[in-house]
Motif scaffolding. Sequence first.
Motif, PDB file in Angstrom:
ATOM      1  N   GLU A  62       0.833  -1.203   0.000  1.00  0.00           N
ATOM      2  CA  GLU A  62       0.000   0.000   0.000  1.00  0.00           C
ATOM      3  C   GLU A  62       0.868   1.253   0.000  1.00  0.00           C
ATOM      4  O   GLU A  62       1.924   1.273   0.625  1.00  0.00           O
ATOM      5  CB  GLU A  62      -0.847  -0.001   1.280  1.00  0.00           C
ATOM      6  CG  GLU A  62      -1.614   1.290   1.490  1.00  0.00           C
ATOM      7  CD  GLU A  62      -2.211   1.418   2.884  1.00  0.00           C
ATOM      8  OE1 GLU A  62      -3.305   1.959   2.974  1.00  0.00           O
ATOM      9  OE2 GLU A  62      -1.569   0.998   3.863  1.00  0.00           O
ATOM     10  N   GLY A  64       0.715   4.983   1.480  1.00  0.00           N
ATOM     11  CA  GLY A  64      -0.086   5.651   2.508  1.00  0.00           C
ATOM     12  C   GLY A  64       0.601   6.894   3.043  1.00  0.00           C
ATOM     13  O   GLY A  64       1.775   7.162   2.736  1.00  0.00           O
ATOM     14  N   SER A  99      -3.983   1.290  -2.679  1.00  0.00           N
ATOM     15  CA  SER A  99      -4.176   2.224  -1.581  1.00  0.00           C
ATOM     16  C   SER A  99      -5.580   2.030  -1.038  1.00  0.00           C
ATOM     17  O   SER A  99      -6.508   1.762  -1.810  1.00  0.00           O
ATOM     18  CB  SER A  99      -3.971   3.667  -2.062  1.00  0.00           C
ATOM     19  OG  SER A  99      -3.701   4.513  -0.969  1.00  0.00           O
ATOM     20  N   MET A 112      -5.386   9.874  -3.315  1.00  0.00           N
ATOM     21  CA  MET A 112      -5.329   8.704  -4.211  1.00  0.00           C
ATOM     22  C   MET A 112      -5.728   9.097  -5.638  1.00  0.00           C
ATOM     23  O   MET A 112      -5.061   8.718  -6.609  1.00  0.00           O
ATOM     24  CB  MET A 112      -6.271   7.610  -3.693  1.00  0.00           C
ATOM     25  CG  MET A 112      -5.829   7.016  -2.378  1.00  0.00           C
ATOM     26  SD  MET A 112      -7.108   5.924  -1.700  1.00  0.00           S
ATOM     27  CE  MET A 112      -6.547   5.805   0.006  1.00  0.00           C
TER      28      MET A 112
END
Length: 155
Positions: A62, A64, A99, A112
């Motif tokens: 991911e 982040g 994400s 995002m």
Amino acid sequence: MRYLQGPRSRERSDASIASMERQFAEQGWGLWALEVIATGEFIGFTGLARSDFDAHFTPAVEVGWRLARQAWGHGYATEAGAAAVRFGLGPGGIPDIMSWTAAINSPSRAVMARLGFRHDPAADFEHPRVPPGDPIRPHVLYRLPTDGPRSYPDE
Ligand SMILES: CC(C)(COP(=O)(O)OP(=O)(O)OC[C@H]1O[C@@H](n2cnc3c(N)ncnc32)[C@H](O)[C@@H]1OP(=O)(O)O)[C@@H](O)C(=O)NCCC(=O)NCCS
């Protein structure tokens, strides 16, 4: 804090840092500390993390971010997120970066979208580490499009 599970205890915060350090030691990348270039001020973290909680798309990597309140509204998360994704897809050799966030976390979803990720509604999920009934349990999953060139804000 309304999109997270409240402030972390000292113990939980230390455990998070230990986990971040472990990922750097094991794989050479992770959640980087974020500093404002002009001042050196530490404002949070942005980067890549492996997750293995129980969900239909895990284990997964991911991208982040988590920034101090005074650092919001300057484009820092988007700038740093783009650098992290560029690193991951390039030198990091990570084939797939996703994400995710609480469905109600509009600021994170906007980052995002600015990075070129697209919401995959069929992949939304209930986060297993958030108690049932909590408003931040429903999560959205964003993926990079595979049907065309990926565009990122230039450095
Ligand atoms: C998620 C989070 C990082 C988003 O922060 P953010 O400041 O909205 O996002 P960015 O750093 O990309 O900044 C974009 C904003 O800066 C503005 N901006 C100002 N100057 C800018 C510049 N030079 N370049 C780009 N954007 C700029 C943009 O217009 C945008 O504002 P808008 O949303 O009002 O349009 C922040 O809300 C946060 O840390 N939240 C708590 C932690 C969290 O929820 N993390 C995610 C858990 S999954």
